[in-house]
Motif scaffolding. Structure first.
Motif, PDB file in Angstrom:
ATOM      1  N   ILE A 232       0.952  -1.184  -0.177  1.00 31.27           N
ATOM      2  CA  ILE A 232      -0.044   0.104  -0.056  1.00 31.27           C
ATOM      3  C   ILE A 232       0.907   1.220  -0.035  1.00 31.27           C
ATOM      4  O   ILE A 232       0.642   2.173  -0.736  1.00 31.27           O
ATOM      5  CB  ILE A 232      -0.847   0.053   1.210  1.00 31.27           C
ATOM      6  N   MET A 233       2.051   1.116   0.954  1.00 30.24           N
ATOM      7  CA  MET A 233       2.625   2.307   1.089  1.00 30.24           C
ATOM      8  C   MET A 233       3.432   2.804  -0.256  1.00 30.24           C
ATOM      9  O   MET A 233       3.699   3.779  -0.823  1.00 30.24           O
ATOM     10  CB  MET A 233       3.824   2.119   2.086  1.00 30.24           C
ATOM     11  N   ILE A 234       4.112   1.623  -0.973  1.00 28.82           N
ATOM     12  CA  ILE A 234       4.706   1.847  -2.013  1.00 28.82           C
ATOM     13  C   ILE A 234       3.758   2.327  -3.234  1.00 28.82           C
ATOM     14  O   ILE A 234       4.279   3.105  -4.167  1.00 28.82           O
ATOM     15  CB  ILE A 234       5.243   0.529  -2.608  1.00 28.82           C
ATOM     16  N   SER A 235       2.468   1.884  -3.274  1.00 32.45           N
ATOM     17  CA  SER A 235       1.591   2.273  -4.208  1.00 32.45           C
ATOM     18  C   SER A 235       1.200   3.656  -4.213  1.00 32.45           C
ATOM     19  O   SER A 235       0.658   4.111  -5.213  1.00 32.45           O
ATOM     20  CB  SER A 235       0.517   1.318  -4.364  1.00 32.45           C
ATOM     21  N   LYS A 383       4.082  -2.114 -15.408  1.00 31.37           N
ATOM     22  CA  LYS A 383       4.699  -0.835 -16.017  1.00 31.37           C
ATOM     23  C   LYS A 383       3.533  -0.009 -16.339  1.00 31.37           C
ATOM     24  O   LYS A 383       3.620   1.273 -16.221  1.00 31.37           O
ATOM     25  CB  LYS A 383       5.508  -1.292 -17.201  1.00 31.37           C
ATOM     26  N   ASP A 384       2.348  -0.786 -16.836  1.00 27.79           N
ATOM     27  CA  ASP A 384       1.277   0.096 -17.200  1.00 27.79           C
ATOM     28  C   ASP A 384       0.683   0.921 -15.934  1.00 27.79           C
ATOM     29  O   ASP A 384       0.278   1.979 -16.125  1.00 27.79           O
ATOM     30  CB  ASP A 384       0.121  -0.944 -17.727  1.00 27.79           C
ATOM     31  N   SER A 385       0.751   0.244 -14.828  1.00 32.32           N
ATOM     32  CA  SER A 385       0.027   0.994 -13.825  1.00 32.32           C
ATOM     33  C   SER A 385       1.225   2.041 -13.291  1.00 32.32           C
ATOM     34  O   SER A 385       0.542   3.224 -12.900  1.00 32.32           O
ATOM     35  CB  SER A 385       0.150  -0.017 -12.629  1.00 32.32           C
ATOM     36  N   ALA A 386       2.339   2.009 -13.593  1.00 32.23           N
ATOM     37  CA  ALA A 386       3.238   3.106 -13.287  1.00 32.23           C
ATOM     38  C   ALA A 386       3.008   4.345 -13.986  1.00 32.23           C
ATOM     39  O   ALA A 386       3.235   5.387 -13.446  1.00 32.23           O
ATOM     40  CB  ALA A 386       4.719   2.604 -13.263  1.00 32.23           C
ATOM     41  N   ILE A 387       2.860   4.030 -15.178  1.00 34.38           N
ATOM     42  CA  ILE A 387       2.336   5.132 -16.463  1.00 34.38           C
ATOM     43  C   ILE A 387       1.110   5.706 -16.049  1.00 34.38           C
ATOM     44  O   ILE A 387       1.114   6.916 -15.962  1.00 34.38           O
ATOM     45  CB  ILE A 387       2.414   4.525 -17.873  1.00 34.38           C
ATOM     46  N   GLY A 388       0.192   4.927 -15.413  1.00 35.06           N
ATOM     47  CA  GLY A 388      -1.158   5.538 -15.239  1.00 35.06           C
ATOM     48  C   GLY A 388      -1.071   6.428 -13.806  1.00 35.06           C
ATOM     49  O   GLY A 388      -1.906   7.388 -13.803  1.00 35.06           O
ATOM     50  N   ARG A 389      -0.281   6.193 -13.172  1.00 35.68           N
ATOM     51  CA  ARG A 389      -0.310   6.695 -11.901  1.00 35.68           C
ATOM     52  C   ARG A 389       0.386   8.498 -11.973  1.00 35.68           C
ATOM     53  O   ARG A 389      -0.019   9.138 -11.439  1.00 35.68           O
ATOM     54  CB  ARG A 389       0.910   6.250 -10.684  1.00 35.68           C
ATOM     55  N   SER A 397      -5.099   8.282 -12.108  1.00 33.77           N
ATOM     56  CA  SER A 397      -3.844   8.267 -11.193  1.00 33.77           C
ATOM     57  C   SER A 397      -4.468   7.215  -9.937  1.00 33.77           C
ATOM     58  O   SER A 397      -3.688   6.429  -9.560  1.00 33.77           O
ATOM     59  CB  SER A 397      -3.336   9.619 -10.762  1.00 33.77           C
ATOM     60  N   ILE A 398      -5.658   7.554  -9.437  1.00 33.75           N
ATOM     61  CA  ILE A 398      -5.890   6.866  -8.130  1.00 33.75           C
ATOM     62  C   ILE A 398      -6.393   5.596  -8.287  1.00 33.75           C
ATOM     63  O   ILE A 398      -5.757   4.466  -7.715  1.00 33.75           O
ATOM     64  CB  ILE A 398      -7.296   7.538  -7.670  1.00 33.75           C
ATOM     65  N   PHE A 399      -6.825   5.025  -9.450  1.00 34.67           N
ATOM     66  CA  PHE A 399      -7.068   3.974  -9.632  1.00 34.67           C
ATOM     67  C   PHE A 399      -5.907   3.046 -10.256  1.00 34.67           C
ATOM     68  O   PHE A 399      -5.898   1.902 -10.056  1.00 34.67           O
ATOM     69  CB  PHE A 399      -8.412   3.762 -10.682  1.00 34.67           C
ATOM     70  N   SER A 400      -4.932   3.652 -10.761  1.00 34.00           N
ATOM     71  CA  SER A 400      -3.864   2.984 -11.319  1.00 34.00           C
ATOM     72  C   SER A 400      -2.927   2.912  -9.753  1.00 34.00           C
ATOM     73  O   SER A 400      -2.315   1.780  -9.875  1.00 34.00           O
ATOM     74  CB  SER A 400      -2.799   4.071 -11.861  1.00 34.00           C
ATOM     75  N   SER A 401      -2.919   3.635  -8.926  1.00 27.82           N
ATOM     76  CA  SER A 401      -2.406   3.217  -7.646  1.00 27.82           C
ATOM     77  C   SER A 401      -3.049   2.044  -7.135  1.00 27.82           C
ATOM     78  O   SER A 401      -2.185   1.027  -6.284  1.00 27.82           O
ATOM     79  CB  SER A 401      -2.489   4.481  -6.626  1.00 27.82           C
ATOM     80  N   PHE A 432     -11.300  -6.485 -11.479  1.00 25.03           N
ATOM     81  CA  PHE A 432     -11.608  -5.338 -11.549  1.00 25.03           C
ATOM     82  C   PHE A 432     -10.400  -4.426 -11.376  1.00 25.03           C
ATOM     83  O   PHE A 432     -10.322  -3.293 -12.229  1.00 25.03           O
ATOM     84  CB  PHE A 432     -12.664  -5.017 -10.213  1.00 25.03           C
ATOM     85  N   ALA A 433      -9.532  -4.576 -10.698  1.00 30.62           N
ATOM     86  CA  ALA A 433      -8.548  -3.593 -10.535  1.00 30.62           C
ATOM     87  C   ALA A 433      -7.702  -3.581 -11.969  1.00 30.62           C
ATOM     88  O   ALA A 433      -7.126  -2.600 -12.364  1.00 30.62           O
ATOM     89  CB  ALA A 433      -7.360  -4.118  -9.383  1.00 30.62           C
ATOM     90  N   LEU A 434      -7.559  -4.889 -12.449  1.00 30.69           N
ATOM     91  CA  LEU A 434      -6.425  -5.190 -13.569  1.00 30.69           C
ATOM     92  C   LEU A 434      -7.562  -4.288 -14.696  1.00 30.69           C
ATOM     93  O   LEU A 434      -6.652  -4.000 -15.712  1.00 30.69           O
ATOM     94  CB  LEU A 434      -6.180  -6.372 -13.910  1.00 30.69           C
ATOM     95  N   SER A 435      -8.748  -4.700 -14.545  1.00 29.53           N
ATOM     96  CA  SER A 435      -9.282  -3.799 -15.971  1.00 29.53           C
ATOM     97  C   SER A 435      -9.357  -2.369 -15.778  1.00 29.53           C
ATOM     98  O   SER A 435      -9.243  -1.986 -16.830  1.00 29.53           O
ATOM     99  CB  SER A 435     -10.960  -4.141 -15.537  1.00 29.53           C
ATOM    100  N   THR A 436      -9.241  -1.739 -14.645  1.00 33.55           N
ATOM    101  CA  THR A 436      -8.806  -0.198 -14.971  1.00 33.55           C
ATOM    102  C   THR A 436      -7.337   0.104 -15.703  1.00 33.55           C
ATOM    103  O   THR A 436      -7.098   0.868 -16.306  1.00 33.55           O
ATOM    104  CB  THR A 436      -8.914   0.477 -13.324  1.00 33.55           C
ATOM    105  N   CYS A 437      -6.250  -0.827 -15.042  1.00 33.21           N
ATOM    106  CA  CYS A 437      -5.144  -0.678 -15.520  1.00 33.21           C
ATOM    107  C   CYS A 437      -5.084  -0.849 -17.311  1.00 33.21           C
ATOM    108  O   CYS A 437      -4.572  -0.178 -18.036  1.00 33.21           O
ATOM    109  CB  CYS A 437      -4.252  -1.658 -15.108  1.00 33.21           C
ATOM    110  N   LEU A 438      -5.684  -2.144 -17.674  1.00 34.36           N
ATOM    111  CA  LEU A 438      -5.849  -2.467 -18.882  1.00 34.36           C
ATOM    112  C   LEU A 438      -6.628  -1.498 -19.906  1.00 34.36           C
ATOM    113  O   LEU A 438      -6.279  -1.038 -20.908  1.00 34.36           O
ATOM    114  CB  LEU A 438      -6.476  -3.799 -18.999  1.00 34.36           C
ATOM    115  N   SER A 439      -7.914  -1.028 -19.056  1.00 32.22           N
ATOM    116  CA  SER A 439      -8.611   0.090 -20.265  1.00 32.22           C
ATOM    117  C   SER A 439      -7.837   1.344 -20.311  1.00 32.22           C
ATOM    118  O   SER A 439      -7.701   1.784 -21.362  1.00 32.22           O
ATOM    119  CB  SER A 439      -9.897   0.133 -19.328  1.00 32.22           C
ATOM    120  N   PHE A 440      -7.139   2.025 -19.114  1.00 31.21           N
ATOM    121  CA  PHE A 440      -6.353   3.165 -19.376  1.00 31.21           C
ATOM    122  C   PHE A 440      -5.407   3.053 -20.166  1.00 31.21           C
ATOM    123  O   PHE A 440      -5.194   3.990 -21.111  1.00 31.21           O
ATOM    124  CB  PHE A 440      -5.918   3.383 -17.762  1.00 31.21           C
ATOM    125  N   ARG A 441      -4.708   1.869 -20.294  1.00 28.94           N
ATOM    126  CA  ARG A 441      -3.708   1.650 -21.166  1.00 28.94           C
ATOM    127  C   ARG A 441      -3.965   1.621 -22.752  1.00 28.94           C
ATOM    128  O   ARG A 441      -3.487   2.247 -23.652  1.00 28.94           O
ATOM    129  CB  ARG A 441      -2.756   0.598 -20.815  1.00 28.94           C
TER     130      ARG A 441
END
Length: 448
Positions: A232-235, A383-389, A397-401, A432-441
């Motif tokens: 959590i802290m890293i994210s 990597k996709d999530s890091a870009i989204g953040r 940014s929030i959902f990428s975290s 669901f969490a991965l869907s946000t990452c995939l969709s944003f990318r």
């Protein structure tokens, strides 16, 4: 017949968001409650059926939008094709194919097509509020399970932790609970909430629910919370925070304090039998020894092997000759123990159950190649999530975290539990969490 305008309204993103919202509600609230309190485990199949229904809906959407891929979605497609190959040519009996279709093909098909869900600021705000509501809903269920069920377990244990899982499902007879999935969800919400606080979008109610979510964790005993707190802290921390010692110090202080309170609570209130009255130093020593030092019992005449022993047996049997099955696996669900219904899953002439964790199950079922494909997927999505953040849109940014937290957790959960693979409720949180990452990318790639 629907007109073109009607189809445009139907497939403009609203329908798929509503469908996904209903899937979250049914899978994360109703299925676990009905299956557990009514003792009807067949309800868990409904979660997989909903995966297939939404996948079909999204398949129609993808045909309208045009088939697109990011590197991550391409890896999921590759994994799906690999599973189909194993299903057709390596999984020999109908009984194994039936379980393999439920546990492997349906969730993977869903995960591939969920990348086509189109989110916007309005829908993400509503999804956050829905996740927050489900988090609050855990409180009364956890209280009931702790005070009325866990101390009166049919398994004749003085304190049956497996019966405390909120709405995520448990076995009324003891054992096999989904507290690990419950913990993952609560930590996922905590990640979203803290990220929202950092973006200055939080309300006073967010702080209240954040506190309640943290409190519920004290009622379960899932020791991987030690790692999840740091995930959590890293994210939620950003690279720019390195130059802000106050934020770094505060983050570590809160993390270590929370972990200390949790483990102190575990030891002081929930140690039973000959472990009652231990000091904190002895408690930490016992935890360390149980995970890293003590020899694990188990042999080929046993019914189920432990986490570590399943890997040891796999290494002992595969590395001597490295048969082709070591690379491609023995077929979907072959890691399950044999019984009167599935005699074909006997491995090496013994009724062993090797599916102690997701990692060992995938080693037996899909081999080294399958495990490597999934590792590649995790690194790609990280990597996709890091870009989204770093996106200028605060909701992205929030959902990428949140998705980053889930991906970090997926490096740990497969060696701890099987819940992400065999439990539709836990898989829903991850999907669901991965869907946000995939969709944003996906949408970013389309804009580019």
């Amino acid at each position: 017949m629907l007109s073109r305008n009607s189809l445009n309204v139907l497939f403009n993103g609203f329908g798929e968001n509503v469908f996904l919202s209903w899937l979250l509600t049914i899978n994360l609230v109703f299925i676990g409650v009905l299956a557990s309190y009514l003792n009807i485990p067949e309800f868990y199949w409904l979660g997989n059926v909903l995966f297939l229904a939404l996948a079909f809906w999204l398949a129609l959407t993808s045909l309208k939008q045009g088939i697109r891929h990011t590197f991550s979605s391409f890896i999921i497609l590759l994994w799906l094709l690999y599973l189909i190959f194993s299903f057709l040519f390596l999984t020999e009996s109908f009984e194994l194919q039936k379980v393999g279709f439920k546990d492997y093909l349906m969730p993977t098909l869903f995960l591939y097509f969920i990348s086509y869900v189109r989110f916007n600021d309005f829908s993400l705000e509503l999804f956050y509020k829905q996740i927050r509501f489900i988090s609050v809903l855990q409180v009364p269920f956890v209280m009931h399970q702790f005070f009325f069920l866990a101390h009166n377990s049919l398994a004749e244990r003085e304190m049956d932790w497996d019966l405390i899982a909120g709405t995520f499902g448990f076995n009324p007879e003891g054992g096999g609970g989904n507290s690990a999935g419950f913990l993952l969800f609560q930590c996922y919400f905590i990640t979203l909430c803290i990220a929202r606080i950092r973006k200055k979008l939080a309300t006073s109610f967010d702080y209240v629910v954040l506190f309640l979510a943290a409190v519920t964790i004290f009622f379960i005993e899932v020791k991987i919370v030690l790692a999840l707190v740091f995930f959590i802290m890293i994210s939620v921390l950003e690279l720019s925070d390195i130059k802000k010692p106050r934020i770094i110090f505060t983050s570590f202080f809160v993390a270590f304090s929370f972990i200390f309170l949790i483990f102190y609570n575990y030891n002081a209130n929930y140690s039973t039998g000959d472990r009652e009255g231990r000091g904190m130093d002895e408690y930490v020593t016992n935890v360390y020894e149980s995970y890293f030092i003590e020899e694990e019992n188990g042999h080929f005449d046993s019914v189920e092997v432990s986490r570590g022993l399943a890997i040891k047996i796999w290494l002992a049997k595969q590395t001597e000759f490295w048969p082709k099955e070591a690379y491609i696996g023995y077929g979907l669900t072959s890691s399950k123990g044999s019984n009167e219904y599935i005699p074909e899953s006997v491995m090496f002439g013994s009724p062993l159950y090797f599916a102690s964790t997701q990692f060992t199950a995938y080693l037996w079922d899909t081999g080294v190649i399958g495990v490597l494909v999934l590792l590649l997927l995790l690194f790609s999505m990280l990597k996709d999530s890091a870009i989204g953040r770093r996106d200028s849109n605060v909701y992205v940014s929030i959902f990428s975290s949140g998705s980053m937290f889930i991906i970090y957790s997926m490096f740990l959960y497969p060696v701890y539990t099987l819940s992400m693979h065999a439990n539709a409720i836990s898989f829903t949180v991850m999907a669901f969490a991965l869907s946000t990452c995939l969709s944003f990318r996906m949408n970013r790639a389309e804009k580019l």
